[in-house]
Structure formats: C-alpha cells, structure tokens
Design a protein around this motif. Structure first.
Motif, PDB file in Angstrom:
ATOM      1  N   ARG A 201       0.847  -1.205   0.000  1.00 21.63           N
ATOM      2  CA  ARG A 201       0.000   0.000   0.000  1.00 21.63           C
ATOM      3  C   ARG A 201       0.876   1.246   0.000  1.00 21.63           C
ATOM      4  N   GLU A 202       1.857   1.279   0.888  1.00 26.59           N
ATOM      5  CA  GLU A 202       2.725   2.460   0.977  1.00 26.59           C
ATOM      6  C   GLU A 202       3.535   2.653  -0.300  1.00 26.59           C
ATOM      7  N   ALA A 203       4.000   1.562  -0.899  1.00 26.18           N
ATOM      8  CA  ALA A 203       4.726   1.674  -2.170  1.00 26.18           C
ATOM      9  C   ALA A 203       3.801   2.244  -3.244  1.00 26.18           C
ATOM     10  N   ALA A 204       2.543   1.811  -3.251  1.00 21.02           N
ATOM     11  CA  ALA A 204       1.577   2.344  -4.216  1.00 21.02           C
ATOM     12  C   ALA A 204       1.326   3.831  -3.969  1.00 21.02           C
ATOM     13  N   TYR A 205       1.382   4.255  -2.703  1.00 21.01           N
ATOM     14  CA  TYR A 205       1.198   5.664  -2.356  1.00 21.01           C
ATOM     15  C   TYR A 205       2.441   6.501  -2.631  1.00 21.01           C
ATOM     16  N   GLY A 206       3.568   5.842  -2.953  1.00 20.06           N
ATOM     17  CA  GLY A 206       4.757   6.581  -3.320  1.00 20.06           C
ATOM     18  C   GLY A 206       5.933   6.472  -2.368  1.00 20.06           C
ATOM     19  N   ALA A 207       5.831   5.657  -1.329  1.00 16.99           N
ATOM     20  CA  ALA A 207       6.976   5.465  -0.431  1.00 16.99           C
ATOM     21  C   ALA A 207       8.062   4.684  -1.163  1.00 16.99           C
ATOM     22  N   HIS A 208       9.311   5.029  -0.913  1.00 14.57           N
ATOM     23  CA  HIS A 208      10.429   4.326  -1.539  1.00 14.57           C
ATOM     24  C   HIS A 208      11.534   3.961  -0.562  1.00 14.57           C
ATOM     25  N   ARG A 209      11.643   4.688   0.526  1.00  7.77           N
ATOM     26  CA  ARG A 209      12.786   4.498   1.414  1.00  7.77           C
ATOM     27  C   ARG A 209      12.400   3.759   2.693  1.00  7.77           C
ATOM     28  N   PHE A 210      13.375   3.016   3.193  1.00  4.11           N
ATOM     29  CA  PHE A 210      13.180   2.164   4.359  1.00  4.11           C
ATOM     30  C   PHE A 210      12.494   2.903   5.505  1.00  4.11           C
ATOM     31  N   ASP A 211      13.031   4.069   5.863  1.00  2.00           N
ATOM     32  CA  ASP A 211      12.477   4.815   6.997  1.00  2.00           C
ATOM     33  C   ASP A 211      11.020   5.193   6.786  1.00  2.00           C
TER      34      ASP A 211
ATOM     35  N   VAL B 201      11.589  -6.024  11.545  1.00  2.00           N
ATOM     36  CA  VAL B 201      10.425  -6.546  10.818  1.00  2.00           C
ATOM     37  C   VAL B 201      10.373  -5.946   9.416  1.00  2.00           C
ATOM     38  N   MET B 202      10.631  -4.641   9.318  1.00  2.00           N
ATOM     39  CA  MET B 202      10.580  -3.994   8.004  1.00  2.00           C
ATOM     40  C   MET B 202      11.665  -4.538   7.093  1.00  2.00           C
ATOM     41  N   ALA B 203      12.861  -4.726   7.610  1.00  2.00           N
ATOM     42  CA  ALA B 203      13.953  -5.266   6.792  1.00  2.00           C
ATOM     43  C   ALA B 203      13.585  -6.646   6.260  1.00  2.00           C
ATOM     44  N   ALA B 204      13.006  -7.472   7.111  1.00  2.00           N
ATOM     45  CA  ALA B 204      12.613  -8.821   6.681  1.00  2.00           C
ATOM     46  C   ALA B 204      11.523  -8.768   5.617  1.00  2.00           C
ATOM     47  N   ARG B 205      10.552  -7.880   5.808  1.00  2.00           N
ATOM     48  CA  ARG B 205       9.449  -7.805   4.848  1.00  2.00           C
ATOM     49  C   ARG B 205       9.919  -7.252   3.507  1.00  2.00           C
ATOM     50  N   LEU B 206      10.748  -6.221   3.517  1.00  2.00           N
ATOM     51  CA  LEU B 206      11.259  -5.668   2.259  1.00  2.00           C
ATOM     52  C   LEU B 206      12.116  -6.704   1.536  1.00  2.00           C
ATOM     53  N   ARG B 207      12.903  -7.459   2.268  1.00  2.40           N
ATOM     54  CA  ARG B 207      13.716  -8.514   1.672  1.00  2.40           C
ATOM     55  C   ARG B 207      12.811  -9.575   1.033  1.00  2.40           C
TER      56      ARG B 207
ATOM     57  N   LEU C   2       8.036  -8.584  -6.040  1.00  5.09           N
ATOM     58  CA  LEU C   2       7.046  -7.506  -6.002  1.00  5.09           C
ATOM     59  C   LEU C   2       7.676  -6.123  -5.898  1.00  5.09           C
ATOM     60  N   LEU C   3       8.881  -6.072  -5.339  1.00  6.26           N
ATOM     61  CA  LEU C   3       9.632  -4.830  -5.234  1.00  6.26           C
ATOM     62  C   LEU C   3      11.008  -5.027  -5.859  1.00  6.26           C
ATOM     63  N   ARG C   4      11.590  -3.943  -6.328  1.00 13.25           N
ATOM     64  CA  ARG C   4      12.984  -3.979  -6.791  1.00 13.25           C
ATOM     65  C   ARG C   4      13.752  -2.921  -6.013  1.00 13.25           C
ATOM     66  N   ARG C   5      15.009  -3.225  -5.744  1.00 13.32           N
ATOM     67  CA  ARG C   5      15.875  -2.305  -5.005  1.00 13.32           C
ATOM     68  C   ARG C   5      16.679  -1.472  -5.983  1.00 13.32           C
ATOM     69  N   GLU C   6      16.769  -0.176  -5.692  1.00 14.95           N
ATOM     70  CA  GLU C   6      17.599   0.720  -6.489  1.00 14.95           C
ATOM     71  C   GLU C   6      18.506   1.495  -5.542  1.00 14.95           C
ATOM     72  N   PRO C   7      19.800   1.472  -5.794  1.00 16.23           N
ATOM     73  CA  PRO C   7      20.713   2.174  -4.892  1.00 16.23           C
ATOM     74  C   PRO C   7      20.595   3.694  -5.033  1.00 16.23           C
TER      75      PRO C   7
ATOM     76  N   GLU D  65      16.445   2.273  -2.343  1.00 18.80           N
ATOM     77  CA  GLU D  65      15.018   2.605  -2.442  1.00 18.80           C
ATOM     78  C   GLU D  65      14.319   1.365  -2.966  1.00 18.80           C
ATOM     79  N   TYR D  66      13.036   1.282  -2.682  1.00 23.86           N
ATOM     80  CA  TYR D  66      12.223   0.144  -3.115  1.00 23.86           C
ATOM     81  C   TYR D  66      11.102   0.648  -4.007  1.00 23.86           C
ATOM     82  N   HIS D  67      10.970   0.011  -5.170  1.00 28.37           N
ATOM     83  CA  HIS D  67       9.959   0.409  -6.147  1.00 28.37           C
ATOM     84  C   HIS D  67       9.140  -0.810  -6.555  1.00 28.37           C
ATOM     85  N   LEU D  68       7.865  -0.590  -6.786  1.00 26.42           N
ATOM     86  CA  LEU D  68       7.000  -1.675  -7.249  1.00 26.42           C
ATOM     87  C   LEU D  68       7.452  -2.168  -8.618  1.00 26.42           C
ATOM     88  N   THR D  69       7.444  -3.468  -8.786  1.00 18.17           N
ATOM     89  CA  THR D  69       7.653  -4.075 -10.098  1.00 18.17           C
ATOM     90  C   THR D  69       6.282  -4.210 -10.757  1.00 18.17           C
TER      91      THR D  69
END
Length: 164
Positions: free
Chosen positions: A37-47, A59-65, A72-77, A88-92
């Motif tokens: 949901r947050e990624a769809a709303y535009g969140a990209h960064r861990f914090d 918990v967040m690190a485990a879920r993003l991993r 479902l997400l891709r990592r971009e440095p 940053e994390y972006h929806l695929t």
C-alpha cells in the motif's frame, strides 16, 4: 460460485495448490500488504516504510527482503552526499498488479468497517474525478455477481491427478 466437473465433488480434491494459497504465501501478512500500500502511495525508502507501517526496523527489513526476493519490489541504490549507499524500493509490474486486490480490500473495509465518519480516503480517477472501484468482470466487460461465477479445472493441467 459454482464448482463444475470434478470440482463439484468437494471431497474428491484438495485446494492445497490453489492460486489463492500461493498468493497468500507471498502477500498474506498484514505487514506485506501495508508495505505494498505504501509503495503504491509513493513510499520508496526504508524509513518511510517503517514509520508509516508502524513496525520495527527488523520486521521492516525482513518484509522488504521478502517482497524483493518474491519479485514484487525492486531495489535501487541511492546515495546522499557524505552518506553510505542505501536502497530505495519500487514496485515491479508484479507488485503493481496487486493494486486491484488492495483497492478491493479498501473498498470492503470502507463498506463494512468504517465508523460514522465514513471512509478515511476517497479514491478517484484523476482524469474525470469519478470514484475508482474494484469489481469482478469477465473478459468481455460484464460485471459478474458471485452466483454467476463458474469454477472448473484449467485445461492446461497435464497430470490427471493434479489438484485444482
């Protein structure tokens, strides 16, 4: 829903390989859905994710991993001046394709779980301003009520004893 063919005899098969079960194994946690949901709303960064979802960093690190490993997400440095490289994390495409399920859950929650104040958010089409809703439709565009849905085995099944 109406089960047809071999599926009509519910005791003759199990749904242990069904697509709903498979999907829930990937996105079936509250945290996973809220991250999407947050990624769809535009969140990209861990914090951002950790703060807005309200979970610990671990918990967040485990879920993003998990969501990244599952596609479902891709990592971009990225790198802030004077800082170490972070991601940053972006929806695929796979992650964006969860949007109808998110909207359906939101719509269901709005209908059955909101208080007297009504739904907290309004989702509209940016082009015309009309409300956006999730609906069950057939490939020809007809809205399909649940009592007009037929479920049968896929013809692509190659093993005769495979479960639906």
């Amino acid at each position: 829903m109406h089960l047809e063919g071999r599926l009509a005899d519910r005791d003759s098969w199990t749904a242990d390989r069904c697509s709903v079960d498979r999907a829930l194994s990937v996105i079936g946690t509250r945290t996973a859905m809220l991250v999407l949901r947050e990624a769809a709303y535009g969140a990209h960064r861990f914090d951002e994710f950790a703060r807005r979802v309200g979970v610990t960093d671990a918990v967040m690190a485990a879920r993003l991993r998990q969501l990244t490993d599952d596609g479902l997400l891709r990592r971009e440095p990225y790198r802030e001046p004077g800082q170490r490289t972070r991601f940053e994390y972006h929806l695929t495409d796979m992650g964006r394709d969860v949007l109808p399920a998110l909207l359906a859950l939101m719509q269901w929650g709005d209908r059955y779980l909101t208080g007297e104040d009504g739904p907290p958010l309004r989702v509209t089409h940016m082009d015309c301003g009309a409300p956006v809703t999730a609906k069950v439709t057939c490939a020809r565009g007809h809205e399909v009520p649940s009592d007009e849905i037929s479920v049968r085995r896929s013809p692509r099944r190659v093993t005769p004893d495979a479960t639906p």
